[in-house]
Write a protein that holds these residues in place. Structure first.
Motif, PDB file in Angstrom:
ATOM      1  N   ARG A 173       0.841  -1.211   0.000  1.00 52.25           N
ATOM      2  CA  ARG A 173       0.000   0.000   0.000  1.00 52.25           C
ATOM      3  C   ARG A 173       0.865   1.245   0.000  1.00 52.25           C
ATOM      4  O   ARG A 173       0.462   2.314   0.493  1.00 52.25           O
ATOM      5  CB  ARG A 173      -0.936  -0.007   1.218  1.00 52.25           C
ATOM      6  N   SER A 196      -3.333  -3.722  15.017  1.00 47.46           N
ATOM      7  CA  SER A 196      -2.370  -4.531  15.767  1.00 47.46           C
ATOM      8  C   SER A 196      -1.072  -4.764  14.988  1.00 47.46           C
ATOM      9  O   SER A 196      -0.091  -5.234  15.549  1.00 47.46           O
ATOM     10  CB  SER A 196      -2.990  -5.884  16.108  1.00 47.46           C
ATOM     11  N   GLY A 197      -1.089  -4.485  13.678  1.00 48.35           N
ATOM     12  CA  GLY A 197       0.111  -4.739  12.878  1.00 48.35           C
ATOM     13  C   GLY A 197       0.282  -6.200  12.492  1.00 48.35           C
ATOM     14  O   GLY A 197       1.352  -6.609  12.050  1.00 48.35           O
ATOM     15  N   HIS A 198      -0.775  -6.995  12.609  1.00 49.94           N
ATOM     16  CA  HIS A 198      -0.709  -8.392  12.165  1.00 49.94           C
ATOM     17  C   HIS A 198      -1.263  -8.502  10.753  1.00 49.94           C
ATOM     18  O   HIS A 198      -2.461  -8.298  10.556  1.00 49.94           O
ATOM     19  CB  HIS A 198      -1.511  -9.298  13.106  1.00 49.94           C
ATOM     20  N   TYR A 199      -0.387  -8.835   9.794  1.00 54.23           N
ATOM     21  CA  TYR A 199      -0.882  -8.985   8.426  1.00 54.23           C
ATOM     22  C   TYR A 199      -1.400 -10.404   8.179  1.00 54.23           C
ATOM     23  O   TYR A 199      -2.430 -10.588   7.533  1.00 54.23           O
ATOM     24  CB  TYR A 199       0.204  -8.650   7.407  1.00 54.23           C
ATOM     25  N   ALA A 200      -0.679 -11.392   8.655  1.00 56.93           N
ATOM     26  CA  ALA A 200      -1.109 -12.771   8.396  1.00 56.93           C
ATOM     27  C   ALA A 200      -0.801 -13.653   9.601  1.00 56.93           C
ATOM     28  O   ALA A 200       0.074 -13.341  10.401  1.00 56.93           O
ATOM     29  CB  ALA A 200      -0.409 -13.312   7.154  1.00 56.93           C
ATOM     30  N   VAL A 221       5.926 -12.012   6.677  1.00 57.00           N
ATOM     31  CA  VAL A 221       4.509 -11.884   6.315  1.00 57.00           C
ATOM     32  C   VAL A 221       3.578 -11.729   7.530  1.00 57.00           C
ATOM     33  O   VAL A 221       2.505 -11.136   7.419  1.00 57.00           O
ATOM     34  CB  VAL A 221       4.078 -13.065   5.399  1.00 57.00           C
ATOM     35  N   ALA A 222       3.985 -12.231   8.674  1.00 58.15           N
ATOM     36  CA  ALA A 222       3.132 -12.091   9.856  1.00 58.15           C
ATOM     37  C   ALA A 222       2.903 -10.623  10.203  1.00 58.15           C
ATOM     38  O   ALA A 222       1.816 -10.236  10.645  1.00 58.15           O
ATOM     39  CB  ALA A 222       3.753 -12.827  11.045  1.00 58.15           C
ATOM     40  N   HIS A 223       3.947  -9.790   9.973  1.00 56.93           N
ATOM     41  CA  HIS A 223       3.855  -8.391  10.402  1.00 56.93           C
ATOM     42  C   HIS A 223       4.078  -7.381   9.281  1.00 56.93           C
ATOM     43  O   HIS A 223       4.323  -6.216   9.539  1.00 56.93           O
ATOM     44  CB  HIS A 223       4.851  -8.135  11.545  1.00 56.93           C
ATOM     45  N   ALA A 224       4.036  -7.834   8.028  1.00 64.48           N
ATOM     46  CA  ALA A 224       4.224  -6.905   6.907  1.00 64.48           C
ATOM     47  C   ALA A 224       3.356  -7.369   5.744  1.00 64.48           C
ATOM     48  O   ALA A 224       3.250  -8.565   5.475  1.00 64.48           O
ATOM     49  CB  ALA A 224       5.695  -6.873   6.495  1.00 64.48           C
ATOM     50  N   ALA A 225       2.750  -6.413   5.060  1.00 66.83           N
ATOM     51  CA  ALA A 225       1.846  -6.742   3.951  1.00 66.83           C
ATOM     52  C   ALA A 225       2.661  -7.043   2.701  1.00 66.83           C
ATOM     53  O   ALA A 225       2.671  -6.289   1.748  1.00 66.83           O
ATOM     54  CB  ALA A 225       0.882  -5.587   3.710  1.00 66.83           C
ATOM     55  N   ASP A 261      -4.693  -8.858   7.951  1.00 65.22           N
ATOM     56  CA  ASP A 261      -4.637  -7.476   7.476  1.00 65.22           C
ATOM     57  C   ASP A 261      -5.166  -6.524   8.540  1.00 65.22           C
ATOM     58  O   ASP A 261      -5.987  -5.647   8.251  1.00 65.22           O
ATOM     59  CB  ASP A 261      -5.437  -7.353   6.162  1.00 65.22           C
ATOM     60  N   ASP A 262      -4.679  -6.695   9.741  1.00 68.16           N
ATOM     61  CA  ASP A 262      -5.165  -5.901  10.873  1.00 68.16           C
ATOM     62  C   ASP A 262      -4.235  -4.708  11.103  1.00 68.16           C
ATOM     63  O   ASP A 262      -3.147  -4.839  11.669  1.00 68.16           O
ATOM     64  CB  ASP A 262      -5.234  -6.802  12.104  1.00 68.16           C
ATOM     65  N   ARG A 263      -4.686  -3.551  10.659  1.00 63.12           N
ATOM     66  CA  ARG A 263      -3.843  -2.358  10.720  1.00 63.12           C
ATOM     67  C   ARG A 263      -3.532  -1.970  12.164  1.00 63.12           C
ATOM     68  O   ARG A 263      -2.432  -1.541  12.477  1.00 63.12           O
ATOM     69  CB  ARG A 263      -4.538  -1.177  10.052  1.00 63.12           C
ATOM     70  N   TRP A 291       0.934  -0.034   4.873  1.00 65.88           N
ATOM     71  CA  TRP A 291      -0.297  -0.844   4.896  1.00 65.88           C
ATOM     72  C   TRP A 291      -1.122  -0.604   6.165  1.00 65.88           C
ATOM     73  O   TRP A 291      -2.315  -0.839   6.173  1.00 65.88           O
ATOM     74  CB  TRP A 291       0.033  -2.319   4.741  1.00 65.88           C
ATOM     75  N   ARG A 292      -0.470  -0.074   7.211  1.00 68.23           N
ATOM     76  CA  ARG A 292      -1.180   0.161   8.468  1.00 68.23           C
ATOM     77  C   ARG A 292      -1.730   1.580   8.569  1.00 68.23           C
ATOM     78  O   ARG A 292      -2.508   1.888   9.468  1.00 68.23           O
ATOM     79  CB  ARG A 292      -0.231  -0.089   9.642  1.00 68.23           C
ATOM     80  N   HIS A 293      -1.273   2.462   7.677  1.00 69.97           N
ATOM     81  CA  HIS A 293      -1.624   3.874   7.805  1.00 69.97           C
ATOM     82  C   HIS A 293      -3.063   4.126   7.340  1.00 69.97           C
ATOM     83  O   HIS A 293      -3.494   3.579   6.329  1.00 69.97           O
ATOM     84  CB  HIS A 293      -0.646   4.724   6.985  1.00 69.97           C
TER      85      HIS A 293
END
Lengths: 440, 440
Positions: free
Chosen positions: A14, B175-179, A64-68, B171-173, A21-23
């Motif tokens: 994003r 908490s910062g957890h994407y997957a 991937v757990a913490h980045a899109a 995709d949780d903005r 992606w979090r913004h």
């Protein structure tokens, strides 16, 4: 006519900031939603950009757990985007190490027909170690062998694209002649890595061949670019190194007998733009506060061939000894050299280095007003540092919209950038010749 | 609800009759023009077809001088068509012999996202000898090895599509957890032909996996279809052999523990349709008169592994001894057996055989009124010969238009065919379950 600036939109996540992606200002669409990509392409086309570009990696990132860090496959995505756009070029990344020349030549040929001559190929040799494990490889192919194979791959692909003369198709219903067989020739390639008989099973595309794009910056990578690339993406952290790179690559291209204006140098540029500089800096700071240092640490490890940085404290100055020798890393070698050089010069802590890289992974980042961004672009363009830019908006679509609405008009007013598309193909936009075939 | 008929549009050249490209009623668009394909897909969607299908061969046919035997690459073409259609399924052919499982799984996964769950994969093992020469092969891989490799390829591709659980993306903005990393698993495949670590670098598509389509009719091909295929394309020259094939494949599928309604049998059907039977027969005759026996002779040679038929006179009855033993031909073996059987039964001359094959290459051809075509469809459908049809219009778009305008309404009136799409995915249209993953 005055020399014109070229602009490519690099689409990733994003936005190029690691935390985009979090913004709240970044797109609400899922990263598997083709409408997200179509919409960005249309916005870039509104801004009269030369092209959009999709990068690629052939393995899932361990962040991937913490980045899109997922996306659609570039060739299929661009084929889908072609129908939603009319003029803008479409540049897809594809690997010479992990694909077959015949398959790749067909898909790019098909994409050139589908898009009416708008396709570009970002040629990569795939340095990522985990990619090898998705393609049967026990270990990674060496840096030099990757380029040796890439060299032969490009020769084969070129020959396949040139295997049909431009006038080979007759499609004459009355006489029953569909094609002139003597204008379609086998290539009979037998090399070290490939044996391909050809011809391609498809008439030549509108551009003859896709526009060749390349981003390798190592010595081998530069020589490869000098021989083949028509546009070069490059990560430069300051104007002076960009000028060195620019001069070097133009010289290398000249040594290969190529006109320097047929090799466009497009450094990455990731600008945070706001109506005041203060506001731009605050937005950049907001983004940095959303980053996760552990994501950055993992990415850094990935860049250095899996080297373990987990023991390093975040807030102590780094030294070059904290990094493995770039010469021993079979990876994107030149980028690792730049990072070690930066650590030496800036005496960053790990936290500072990670924040720096979070902006755009080592590409040039800045924050300012539209006027300031336009000044920077003009300065690099006029001072022999760039023929244009690989725009990497930190937030998508918002920072692209700012650029299109506020920066593009300034560049146009200064006579640096087109006010309408003058041609229909990517070659037209880039001012590149259409390659002939040996038989035409 | 009454059992429903399924219809697939097989798009090839300007129609399936060998001479379609020369006929004044066929499309005026070039075969490299994506608008030609988009337009046909929209027409089929108007007719509420389940799907469209693009075949593929990985080498240029040697008949190109006198036959319109070129097309766009299927995966890129269907990605482009996805945006011009809303509901219709999109089936692309791709080879297990000449592609990498990771690349293919990504492109089909991407296409499933792009199309909103409408993609199908026609799994082929690529029998064409010239294809091998475009992929480094000294000689062609044997029939059995192609299937052995295909079997492992499908296992790897399935595992890659299943490597992300359906709920892996957060995709949780905030908490910062994407997957959810524990819902994305490597596949660690190490087999005879492939070593692939995985996971796929893309979330699972709307359908989980593409719909598996297959068309092999040899004993090995049928066993493969029984294990994997959810729809089977088949060439049957008469109802009785279609019934045998239908019963056999459903039995083989049952032996694999699969419900018979999850393996749809779709014979090819190439109908010339006109308001009177006389007119339909005249149109068929017009098409036959446009054929070139030398094109047919070359195609026949290609089917029989390059066997030379050039010495055979056109107007003398053939005997089975004029053909090589099908068991020795490393090709589409079952089709060669059918041709030799036909020669034995009908005592065709070469000219008659070529005219027969020119209609639809050995698929069922007929000429009649809309009512007659609908009767035939109903009869095969009710008598255990078909679950629907792979429609191969002899002329495009005209014979497709006739079918949609005149035949579809009759089938609807008889309660055999849908009057609107009830679902959004190809699995919905075909009445197939969505596959789970081992972890979901």
């Amino acid at each position: 006519m005055k020399r014109q600036l070229h602009l490519n939109l690099f689409i990733q996540s994003r936005g190029h900031h690691e935390a985009s992606w979090r913004h709240p200002d970044s797109s609400a669409l899922a990263l598997t939603d083709i409408e997200y990509f179509r919409d960005l392409a249309r916005r870039a086309e509104t801004g009269l950009f030369d092209s959009i570009f999709l990068a690629d990696q052939l393995a899932l990132a361990d962040t991937v757990a913490h980045a899109a860090s997922t996306w659609l496959e570039p060739i299929t995505a661009l084929a889908a985007i072609a129908g939603s756009t009319q003029r803008i070029g479409l540049i897809a990344t594809a690997s010479t190490t992990y694909s077959e020349p015949f398959n790749l030549a067909r898909q790019f040929g098909s994409l050139d027909h589908i898009s009416g001559g708008r396709v570009g190929w970002n040629i990569v040799t795939s340095w990522l170690a985990p990619a090898a494990r998705n393609f049967g490889g026990a270990g990674l192919v060496s840096h030099d062998e990757r380029y040796e194979r890439g060299e032969e791959f490009v020769q084969v692909a070129k020959a396949l694209w040139d295997s049909w003369a431009d006038d080979a198709v007759l499609d004459d219903r009355a006489s029953g002649h569909y094609a002139r067989a003597d204008r379609i020739r086998p290539i009979n390639h037998e090399g070290k890595f490939y044996r391909v008989a050809g011809p391609l099973n498809m008439p030549r595309g509108p551009q003859g061949r896709p526009v060749f794009v390349q981003a390798g910056s190592s010595e081998t990578g530069r020589r490869f670019a000098a021989r083949h690339a028509e546009a070069v993406f490059t990560a430069q952290m300051e104007k002076s190194t960009a000028q060195e790179f620019y001069a070097d690559l133009k010289k290398l291209a000249a040594a290969e007998g190529r006109p320097s204006e047929h090799v466009l140098i497009l450094p990455g540029l990731s600008p945070v733009i706001a109506s005041t500089e203060t506001e731009a800096r605050r937005l950049a700071q907001d983004l940095n506060e959303l980053t996760d240092p552990e994501v950055g640490r993992k990415r850094l490890s990935g860049r250095f061939g899996g080297h373990d940085f987990s023991h390093l404290p975040l807030d102590q100055p780094l030294t070059p000894e904290d990094f493995p020798d770039p010469g021993t890393v079979q990876a994107a070698r030149s980028r690792t050299e730049v990072i070690v050089g930066l650590v030496r010069r800036e005496q960053f802590t790990l936290r500072q280095l990670l924040a720096y890289l979070a902006g755009a992974r080592g590409h040039y980042t800045t924050a300012g007003t539209p006027e300031q961004i336009a000044d920077l672009i003009e300065e690099w363009f006029e001072d022999g540092a760039a023929d244009g830019f690989n725009l990497m908006p930190p937030l998508l679509p918002s920072m692209l919209d700012m650029f299109v609405a506020e920066v593009v008009p300034i560049l146009q007013k200064r006579g640096l950038f087109r006010t309408e598309y003058e041609g229909t193909t990517l070659r037209d936009h880039f001012g590149l010749p259409r390659p002939g075939t040996s038989s035409s």
